[in-house]
Enzyme design. Sequence first.
Site, PDB file in Angstrom:
ATOM      1  N   HIS A   1       0.838  -1.199   0.000  1.00  0.00           N
ATOM      2  CA  HIS A   1       0.000   0.000   0.000  1.00  0.00           C
ATOM      3  C   HIS A   1       0.879   1.258   0.000  1.00  0.00           C
ATOM      4  O   HIS A   1       1.969   1.269   0.585  1.00  0.00           O
ATOM      5  CB  HIS A   1      -0.940   0.018   1.214  1.00  0.00           C
ATOM      6  CG  HIS A   1      -1.979   1.089   1.107  1.00  0.00           C
ATOM      7  ND1 HIS A   1      -1.730   2.388   1.482  1.00  0.00           N
ATOM      8  CD2 HIS A   1      -3.242   1.070   0.625  1.00  0.00           C
ATOM      9  CE1 HIS A   1      -2.818   3.125   1.235  1.00  0.00           C
ATOM     10  NE2 HIS A   1      -3.747   2.341   0.719  1.00  0.00           N
ATOM     11  N   GLU A  27      -4.381   1.957  -7.245  1.00  0.00           N
ATOM     12  CA  GLU A  27      -4.643   3.069  -6.336  1.00  0.00           C
ATOM     13  C   GLU A  27      -3.736   4.246  -6.690  1.00  0.00           C
ATOM     14  O   GLU A  27      -2.596   4.310  -6.207  1.00  0.00           O
ATOM     15  CB  GLU A  27      -4.381   2.650  -4.888  1.00  0.00           C
ATOM     16  CG  GLU A  27      -5.277   1.533  -4.398  1.00  0.00           C
ATOM     17  CD  GLU A  27      -5.550   1.632  -2.889  1.00  0.00           C
ATOM     18  OE1 GLU A  27      -6.707   1.485  -2.514  1.00  0.00           O
ATOM     19  OE2 GLU A  27      -4.611   1.894  -2.123  1.00  0.00           O
TER      20      GLU A  27
HETATM   21  O1  LIG Z   1      -6.139   3.389   0.344  1.00  0.00           O
HETATM   22  C1  LIG Z   1      -7.296   3.091   0.202  1.00  0.00           C
HETATM   23  C2  LIG Z   1      -7.764   1.708   0.344  1.00  0.00           C
HETATM   24  O2  LIG Z   1      -6.751   0.913   0.819  1.00  0.00           O
HETATM   25  C3  LIG Z   1      -8.304   4.110  -0.091  1.00  0.00           C
HETATM   26  O3  LIG Z   1      -8.569   4.818   1.060  1.00  0.00           O
HETATM   27  P1  LIG Z   1      -9.596   6.030   0.984  1.00  0.00           P
HETATM   28  O4  LIG Z   1     -10.796   5.518   0.251  1.00  0.00           O
HETATM   29  O5  LIG Z   1      -9.904   6.346   2.422  1.00  0.00           O
HETATM   30  O6  LIG Z   1      -8.931   7.131   0.241  1.00  0.00           O
END
Ligand SMILES: O=C(CO)COP(=O)(O)O
Length: 258
Positions: free
Chosen positions: A102, A174
Amino acid sequence: MAQPKVWLGVSLKMYFGYQQTLTWCRDVAALAQRHPAIQQGDIGLFVLPAFPAIPAVAEIFADTPVRFGAQDVCQAANGAWTGEVSASMLQELRCSLAEIGHAERRRHFHEDKNQIAAKVAMSLRHGLAPVLCIGEEQQGHPEQAIALCAQQLAEALAEAEHQGLQGSLLFAYEPQWAIGAPQPAPDSYIRAVCDGLRQLPTPQGITLQVIYGGSAGPGLIQRLGGSVDGLFLGRFAHDPQALAQIVDEASVLLKEIR
Ligand SMILES: O=C(CO)COP(=O)(O)O
């Protein structure tokens, strides 16, 4: 078991306390029990709580199709790794997924590509589906994001390929600039990048589904249509009713496009 057509995953990060985690998970268990698309396996719901909550969360989800896992996993099998948690212990705890790489772990703990590749291999070796988080730091063009993600995916899978490991992997796209933001990346941007990511080659025996994360919430899955295999949610799933709404939207989408 066949793979779900749509994944909805939630990482609780470090937002909730212990009791709050269990209360929220009980609400999610009730949601799973009453929702046909989850019961039938068309929607795959997964939850990644903090490590200490995993055994209690396993009990809560025991009679439901909800999968659960960890937010991280150690790259080594066992031994002198103070503070770490092994893939084999997660397997003992009945986890089926392990989140890897992450953006917050890359930023705060300086996780690098070699560690991430080792964690992916270690997870696959122990029957944990990696939830591999990849995304560009700055917003640019979709083609640039696809190229960067393709390179990071190849690096992350290198060790697993070298070891001839097999399994399924959730590629959580992401974009870092959309994490913790008021709203997700623009729909057209997500669609363009995810369409590209779903074409990426993987080593033999490793299958990949692409889910989007970064301020995802109600309304998004329908706007993305068939370009993603699901969502990876954070803050906007903290309200169980919001999560229930997203599950409803995903089931409508399933009827429309699949
Ligand atoms: O990093 C995320 C999921 O792991 C996304 O987080 P948010 O939706 O709070 O921005």
